[in-house]
Design a protein around this motif. Structure first.
Motif, PDB file in Angstrom:
ATOM      1  N   PHE A   1     -36.517  -6.796  13.571  1.00  0.00           N
ATOM      2  CA  PHE A   1     -35.866  -7.996  14.068  1.00  0.00           C
ATOM      3  C   PHE A   1     -36.385  -9.228  13.325  1.00  0.00           C
ATOM      4  O   PHE A   1     -35.612 -10.078  12.882  1.00  0.00           O
ATOM      5  CB  PHE A   1     -36.093  -8.142  15.570  1.00  0.00           C
ATOM      6  N   LEU A   2     -37.694  -9.306  13.170  1.00  0.00           N
ATOM      7  CA  LEU A   2     -38.304 -10.448  12.504  1.00  0.00           C
ATOM      8  C   LEU A   2     -37.879 -10.536  11.039  1.00  0.00           C
ATOM      9  O   LEU A   2     -37.483 -11.599  10.553  1.00  0.00           O
ATOM     10  CB  LEU A   2     -39.827 -10.362  12.618  1.00  0.00           C
ATOM     11  N   TYR A   3     -37.933  -9.425  10.322  1.00  0.00           N
ATOM     12  CA  TYR A   3     -37.554  -9.450   8.905  1.00  0.00           C
ATOM     13  C   TYR A   3     -36.063  -9.745   8.730  1.00  0.00           C
ATOM     14  O   TYR A   3     -35.674 -10.440   7.792  1.00  0.00           O
ATOM     15  CB  TYR A   3     -37.932  -8.147   8.209  1.00  0.00           C
ATOM     16  N   ALA A   4     -35.222  -9.245   9.629  1.00  0.00           N
ATOM     17  CA  ALA A   4     -33.795  -9.559   9.561  1.00  0.00           C
ATOM     18  C   ALA A   4     -33.574 -11.049   9.839  1.00  0.00           C
ATOM     19  O   ALA A   4     -32.761 -11.697   9.180  1.00  0.00           O
ATOM     20  CB  ALA A   4     -33.005  -8.701  10.541  1.00  0.00           C
TER      21      ALA A   4
ATOM     22  N   GLU B   1     -28.059  -5.531   0.800  1.00  0.00           N
ATOM     23  CA  GLU B   1     -29.337  -5.367   0.097  1.00  0.00           C
ATOM     24  C   GLU B   1     -30.466  -6.055   0.872  1.00  0.00           C
ATOM     25  O   GLU B   1     -31.583  -5.530   0.953  1.00  0.00           O
ATOM     26  CB  GLU B   1     -29.242  -5.936  -1.326  1.00  0.00           C
ATOM     27  N   ASP B   2     -30.188  -7.221   1.448  1.00  0.00           N
ATOM     28  CA  ASP B   2     -31.193  -7.899   2.269  1.00  0.00           C
ATOM     29  C   ASP B   2     -31.554  -7.058   3.481  1.00  0.00           C
ATOM     30  O   ASP B   2     -32.724  -6.948   3.848  1.00  0.00           O
ATOM     31  CB  ASP B   2     -30.683  -9.263   2.745  1.00  0.00           C
ATOM     32  N   LEU B   3     -30.556  -6.464   4.113  1.00  0.00           N
ATOM     33  CA  LEU B   3     -30.798  -5.628   5.285  1.00  0.00           C
ATOM     34  C   LEU B   3     -31.592  -4.377   4.903  1.00  0.00           C
ATOM     35  O   LEU B   3     -32.507  -3.973   5.621  1.00  0.00           O
ATOM     36  CB  LEU B   3     -29.481  -5.244   5.948  1.00  0.00           C
ATOM     37  N   ARG B   4     -31.266  -3.783   3.763  1.00  0.00           N
ATOM     38  CA  ARG B   4     -32.015  -2.612   3.290  1.00  0.00           C
ATOM     39  C   ARG B   4     -33.485  -2.979   3.081  1.00  0.00           C
ATOM     40  O   ARG B   4     -34.379  -2.257   3.483  1.00  0.00           O
ATOM     41  CB  ARG B   4     -31.418  -2.078   1.984  1.00  0.00           C
ATOM     42  N   ARG B   5     -33.719  -4.135   2.491  1.00  0.00           N
ATOM     43  CA  ARG B   5     -35.091  -4.584   2.231  1.00  0.00           C
ATOM     44  C   ARG B   5     -35.820  -4.886   3.541  1.00  0.00           C
ATOM     45  O   ARG B   5     -37.004  -4.574   3.681  1.00  0.00           O
ATOM     46  CB  ARG B   5     -35.073  -5.824   1.329  1.00  0.00           C
ATOM     47  N   ALA B   6     -35.138  -5.478   4.513  1.00  0.00           N
ATOM     48  CA  ALA B   6     -35.745  -5.754   5.822  1.00  0.00           C
ATOM     49  C   ALA B   6     -36.168  -4.453   6.494  1.00  0.00           C
ATOM     50  O   ALA B   6     -37.264  -4.356   7.048  1.00  0.00           O
ATOM     51  CB  ALA B   6     -34.770  -6.524   6.711  1.00  0.00           C
TER      52      ALA B   6
ATOM     53  N   TYR C   1     -27.168  -8.298  12.393  1.00  0.00           N
ATOM     54  CA  TYR C   1     -27.377  -8.937  11.089  1.00  0.00           C
ATOM     55  C   TYR C   1     -26.105  -8.831  10.239  1.00  0.00           C
ATOM     56  O   TYR C   1     -25.682  -9.812   9.608  1.00  0.00           O
ATOM     57  CB  TYR C   1     -28.560  -8.298  10.358  1.00  0.00           C
ATOM     58  N   THR C   2     -25.495  -7.673  10.248  1.00  0.00           N
ATOM     59  CA  THR C   2     -24.279  -7.461   9.471  1.00  0.00           C
ATOM     60  C   THR C   2     -23.156  -8.375   9.952  1.00  0.00           C
ATOM     61  O   THR C   2     -22.443  -8.970   9.146  1.00  0.00           O
ATOM     62  CB  THR C   2     -23.852  -5.985   9.545  1.00  0.00           C
ATOM     63  N   ARG C   3     -23.027  -8.520  11.270  1.00  0.00           N
ATOM     64  CA  ARG C   3     -21.998  -9.409  11.807  1.00  0.00           C
ATOM     65  C   ARG C   3     -22.286 -10.869  11.454  1.00  0.00           C
ATOM     66  O   ARG C   3     -21.376 -11.619  11.117  1.00  0.00           O
ATOM     67  CB  ARG C   3     -21.881  -9.250  13.323  1.00  0.00           C
ATOM     68  N   LEU C   4     -23.551 -11.275  11.557  1.00  0.00           N
ATOM     69  CA  LEU C   4     -23.909 -12.660  11.245  1.00  0.00           C
ATOM     70  C   LEU C   4     -23.653 -13.014   9.782  1.00  0.00           C
ATOM     71  O   LEU C   4     -23.283 -14.135   9.461  1.00  0.00           O
ATOM     72  CB  LEU C   4     -25.375 -12.925  11.581  1.00  0.00           C
ATOM     73  N   THR C   5     -23.883 -12.070   8.910  1.00  0.00           N
ATOM     74  CA  THR C   5     -23.731 -12.331   7.476  1.00  0.00           C
ATOM     75  C   THR C   5     -22.350 -11.959   6.944  1.00  0.00           C
ATOM     76  O   THR C   5     -22.090 -12.150   5.758  1.00  0.00           O
ATOM     77  CB  THR C   5     -24.795 -11.559   6.659  1.00  0.00           C
TER      78      THR C   5
END
Length: 96
Positions: A59-62, A28-33, A18-22
């Motif tokens: 995986f789904l939330y990310a 913050e989005d990743l923390r919330r996921a 997720y970090t690489r994609l974004t």
């Protein structure tokens, strides 16, 4: 390797992806996921995410956090996406 370290490794790999994609700009989005994946909430019953293990939920939330930008942050599209993905991930699994 035991199951627990493998699962922790998988969760970290999901977060790294997720970090690489974004480009690392949406921590913050990743923390919330991660937060949503850890604890079951009232939305999980309707979204069918309560049938998934932590790594699948993460995986789904990310994936949802990443694809929200394509959905113009439309909550209905997001909910339909999550439910459809959860149904697909739980297909063939015994009910919990």
């Amino acid at each position: 390797m035991s199951a627990l370290p493998e699962r922790e490794y998988l969760a970290e790999e999901i977060c790294d992806l997720y970090t690489r994609l974004t480009g690392g700009g949406y921590s913050e989005d990743l923390r919330r996921a991660r937060e949503l994946a850890e604890e079951e909430g009232p939305q999980d019953h309707w979204l069918l995410t309560n049938h998934l293990d932590y790594e699948s939920r993460l995986f789904l939330y990310a994936a949802v956090a990443y694809s929200l930008r394509c959905m113009k942050r439309d909550p209905y599209k997001c909910a339909v996406f999550v439910r459809s993905a959860a149904e697909s991930l739980t297909a063939g699994r015994p009910a919990v």
